[in-house]
Enzyme design. Structure first.
Site, mmCIF file in Angstrom:
data_model
loop_
_atom_site.group_PDB
_atom_site.id
_atom_site.type_symbol
_atom_site.label_atom_id
_atom_site.label_comp_id
_atom_site.label_asym_id
_atom_site.label_seq_id
_atom_site.Cartn_x
_atom_site.Cartn_y
_atom_site.Cartn_z
ATOM 1 N N ASP A 483 0.822 -1.213 0.000
ATOM 2 C CA ASP A 483 0.000 0.000 0.000
ATOM 3 C C ASP A 483 0.859 1.266 0.000
ATOM 4 O O ASP A 483 2.063 1.225 0.297
ATOM 5 C CB ASP A 483 -0.892 -0.024 1.258
ATOM 6 C CG ASP A 483 -2.223 0.676 1.041
ATOM 7 O OD1 ASP A 483 -2.330 1.501 0.125
ATOM 8 O OD2 ASP A 483 -3.164 0.392 1.817
ATOM 9 N N ASP A 553 -10.761 2.109 -3.018
ATOM 10 C CA ASP A 553 -11.272 1.815 -1.680
ATOM 11 C C ASP A 553 -12.790 1.853 -1.661
ATOM 12 O O ASP A 553 -13.406 1.597 -0.636
ATOM 13 C CB ASP A 553 -10.731 2.837 -0.666
ATOM 14 C CG ASP A 553 -9.370 2.403 -0.123
ATOM 15 O OD1 ASP A 553 -8.928 1.305 -0.467
ATOM 16 O OD2 ASP A 553 -8.761 3.179 0.632
HETATM 17 C C1 GLA Z 1 -5.703 1.918 2.330
HETATM 18 C C2 GLA Z 1 -6.087 0.767 1.428
HETATM 19 C C3 GLA Z 1 -7.166 -0.052 2.114
HETATM 20 C C4 GLA Z 1 -6.653 -0.561 3.426
HETATM 21 C C5 GLA Z 1 -6.165 0.597 4.275
HETATM 22 C C6 GLA Z 1 -5.459 0.109 5.502
HETATM 23 O O1 GLA Z 1 -6.731 2.826 2.478
HETATM 24 O O2 GLA Z 1 -6.504 1.236 0.197
HETATM 25 O O3 GLA Z 1 -7.558 -1.112 1.284
HETATM 26 O O4 GLA Z 1 -5.607 -1.465 3.189
HETATM 27 O O5 GLA Z 1 -5.267 1.436 3.577
HETATM 28 O O6 GLA Z 1 -5.009 1.135 6.284
#
Ligand code: GLA
Length: 803
Positions: A483, A553
């Protein structure tokens, strides 16, 4: 095929030609890009094709006294530069040792190669590849007339995919340093100034919105300044000659194999042309190139299709699948995963995770992913990034203990990391504050309470490699979600002197690529999934390391229609990761039926992300069936050709059914088809955003099948639930049934209304051109068995098999 003849170069793919020449002044001049042209042997009459200019036009500047007819403002450049009368977008800006910014690169030599040249490999930038090593590669060397600077223009031809790529390298062969203020990956000119630019823009949780701009004059810039390729404007875009629809019309597609700040400018000229330059965003780039040094610009990807947007997308999809994505997982079916994020957020521990995994396993899921919250003292997003060791309170048996238990259940295990970042409240920051991108004496702005590590510092790369290598080898980790959750600000590298600070964004990116290269080589069988707050870094650079990327997300299926459709224009759907989540959805609070959540998720790489422990028995049973069905069709869904049937065709006057039909409502119904490469099988999805009254006759158009072959089309049969009719049921019921009452619940379990059933045999051409008439949908005037309830957020999957 690469043809070098007289003074011209003709690069051709199966259906396209790219032509440029070296003109009388020694300058590379762009001639043509588009549908394939030329004689059988590929030869062309370039003298008759190039623009013929009698006199230098009006008040433009004459390039030189020996070339009376040449004005750089009016000619078509293959790689533009500042000076000598070129007043349009430059491809390169160099501040020479004497302070001048005029460059004048002329042809020195060319070479046709059958491999990737060493220089490109040394550049440390990711690059397309050819598995069989049978590159068609043209290298052109240009040399500045005055300064000891050389430019290499590299062209790669991918005939079957109708893709041409370009890479550029600059070498300082002088004995003094120069400053490179701009180094584009490519330049090209089109002989027209009226066209449509389709770009894909958005923001967090709202990525890849298609945005059409008609350009008839001026300049349009598509760029990112957020430190990554970004969701604000994806580097992929389309230029089309109007009119163009999904299946007809001429479209050019462009992308960059780069994950940092990018820049593409389309500038119309006073002389009827449009120049396109594309590459690293010069706003965050200023590079000192020492004597004897070399710098490379990222690879640019070009494609052209006469078969509309779908044709262009197919070219890009084929190219990316075969020549960008690489490694163990490239052609393998990806495991169906269950992710802990929307199930529990930071509030995870071993027993919770095991319970969740158990339901996942019962449903047939194959990979359990522990998302954020497992390391350091990470109970929220305020701390611990950088501390890549397990939290013993949450995982008392360590990572290894948890992974062993998950494996014992029969599931693979995957982990979440965000290695490029650091929390100020972390052991890493306390120990090595100098690893962070910070400007001493200036306030540092944070995003999601975190700072960016300085990957322009080789020490940081080595440190991260060591830590991550330790985590990935500490247990049987078979998947990593990588990420990156903030926009960059206050970009600065403490390890570099003041005069090199303009190099940080670029060097940071090289550092990241080096880290990814080392890790993916050390762990070739780990399935890496890219992520950047969802789709904030969805690009070809990342896809050289990660075969799939978490696309957004936003897990709401209705939002995902546009997001996934947006990606599908430029990226193959087996790179787009997509999950079924709970309702109300956590980003929109929308309640979408579980069928539609699945039907949209199957367009990409399927996963689940919700607390399945709280799901109803009924929904769990449905999920079991979904998972089994997906496994059956997964190979084909991942490798098939993707077609959009798009209401955008309306724009071009192709409304097939007017008010009453499939396209009724503005952008209300979407349909997609995925067809296996041998055209033996297909899956079609239709989805409706809002119900439309009195709209019962609808058609499904299926693209991409063999015209004359016969196909069997069917759907999954399921019953209509009386609950969906609310109190309308009382018009036929002998007893009064109150809505949401216990009686309604009981009756709904025993009384089954037969739903829509499709079971027809049609030829490919019938399905494509005449369309399959679907079972009538409920329209408010009556009901009979076999009707299709197509209310808000409804969707259907259709399966098609050759007979
Ligand atoms: C980001 C990612 C999510 C999740 C969060 C965790 O927002 O896109 O899918 O993994 O971080 O903190």
């Amino acid at each position: 095929m690469i043809i070098v003849k007289d003074n011209y170069f003709h690069l051709s793919t199966d259906k396209t030609s790219y032509v440029f020449m070296i003109n009388e002044a020694g300058l590379p001049e762009h001639i043509y890009y588009g549908k394939k042209i030329g004689r059988k042997d590929g030869s062309l009459n370039v003298t008759a094709l190039r623009e013929r200019i009698g006199f230098v036009p009006g008040n433009t500047v004459n390039y030189s006294p020996e070339h009376e007819r040449l004005s750089l403002e009016a000619y078509s450049s293959e790689y533009s530069a500042l000076g000598h009368g070129d007043i349009r977008e430059p491809s390169i800006i160099i501040v020479h040792p004497n302070g001048s910014v005029t460059s004048d690169f002329i042809f020195e030599s060319h070479e046709v190669l059958d491999e990737l040249s060493e220089d490109i490999e040394k550049s440390k930038l990711p690059h397309s590849y050819d598995e069989n090593g049978s590159y068609e590669h043209l290298k052109i060397i240009l040399k500045d007339r005055v300064y000891e600077e050389k430019l290499e223009l590299h062209y790669f031809v991918y005939p079957n995919e109708d893709v041409i790529t370009k890479s550029v390298m600059l070498k300082n062969e002088g004995d003094a340093e120069i400053r490179v203020e701009r180094l584009m990956s490519g330049c090209m000119e089109f002989p027209f100034t009226s066209f449509k630019v389709t770009s894909f823009r958005g923001r967090w949780a709202h990525e890849m919105n298609r945005c059409d701009n008609i350009i008839t004059g001026g300049k349009m810039v598509l760029s990112s300044s957020q430190g990554s390729s970004g969701s604000r404007c994806n580097p992929f875009f389309i230029m089309s000659d109007m009119p163009v629809t999904e299946n007809t019309g001429r479209a050019y597609g462009f992308n960059l194999v780069y994950s940092g700040d990018h820049y593409s400018a389309l500038e119309t000229s006073a002389y009827g042309k449009t120049r396109l330059v594309s590459g690293i965003n010069p706003d965050s780039f200023s590079y000192i190139l020492g004597a004897g040094e070399m710098i490379a610009a990222p690879e640019a990807v070009l494609s052209y299709s006469e078969e509309g947007y779908n044709g262009l997308s197919r070219n890009m999809h084929h190219f990316i699948r075969k020549h960008i994505v690489r490694g163990y997982w490239r052609d393998r079916e990806r495991p169906i995963l269950l992710n802990s994020w929307e199930a529990a957020y930071f509030d995870i521990n071993e027993s919770k995770l095991l319970k969740l995994a158990k339901v996942g396993k019962e449903c047939g899921m194959e990979l359990f992913v522990m998302d954020d919250g497992w390391f350091g003292r990470r109970d929220d997003d305020k701390s611990s990034l950088g501390d890549w060791y397990e939290n013993k309170k949450k995982l008392p048996n360590g990572l290894k203990g948890l992974v062993e238990k998950i494996n014992k259940m029969g599931m693979k295990f995957g982990i979440w990391v965000e290695p490029e970042m650091v929390s100020v409240d972390s052991d890493l920051y306390r120990e090595h504050p100098e690893y962070t991108m910070e400007i001493q004496g200036q306030m540092h702005s944070e995003g999601r309470n975190q700072r960016v590590l300085n990957l322009a510092d080789p020490k940081v790369i080595d440190y991260l490699y060591e830590k991550l290598e330790a985590v990935f080898s500490s247990a049987n980790i078979e998947y990593v979600k990588w990420d990156m959750n903030r926009v960059f600000s206050d970009v600065y590298a403490g390890n570099l002197p003041a005069e090199n600070q303009g190099e940080v964004s670029y060097r940071h990116m090289l550092g990241l690529y080096e880290l990814l290269d080392r890790l993916t080589k050390a762990f070739p069988e780990i399935l890496f999934e890219g992520c950047a707050s969802g789709g904030n870094r969805f690009d070809l650079g990342m896809l050289c390391y990660f075969p799939q990327i978490w696309a957004s997300d936003n897990t709401d299926a209705i939002s995902r229609i546009d997001i996934e459709k947006g990606y599908s224009y430029g990226y193959p759907m087996n790179t787009v990761s997509s999950h079924v989540s709970g309702v109300p959805n956590h980003q929109t609070l929308r309640v979408v039926p579980i069928e539609t959540r699945f039907n949209i998720a199957v367009l990409g790489v399927l996963g689940y992300e919700s607390n399945l422990l709280d799901f109803s028995k009924e929904d769990i049973e449905k999920i079991k069936k979904q998972v089994a069905l997906y496994k059956e069709w997964r190979g084909m869904l991942m490798s098939g050709d993707f077609y959009r049937t798009d209401p955008y065709e309306k724009d071009q006057g192709l409304i097939r059914e007017g008010l009453a039909g499939f396209y009724s409502g503005n952008n209300n119904t979407d349909s997609f088809t995925i067809v296996s490469s041998d055209k033996e099988k297909a899956v079609a999805v239709i989805v409706r955003r809002m119900a439309v009254a009195n709209d019962s006759a609808q058609k499904l158009y299926v693209n991409g099948l063999d015209d004359e072959a016969e196909y069997h089309l069917y759907n999954i049969k399921y019953d209509n639930n009386i609950k969906e009719f609310g109190d309308l049921i009382n018009t036929v019921s002998p007893i009064h049934i109150k809505q949401d009452s216990m009686m309604q619940n009981i009756i709904s379990k025993f009384v089954h209304l037969k739903g829509d059933e499709e079971d027809v045999v049609l030829s490919g051409s019938e399905m494509k051109n005449a369309g399959v008439s679907l079972a009538p949908s409920f329209g408010g005037t009556g009901y009979e068995d076999g009707m299709r309830l197509f209310s808000d957020y409804s969707s259907r999957l259709y399966f098609i098999e050759k007979i």
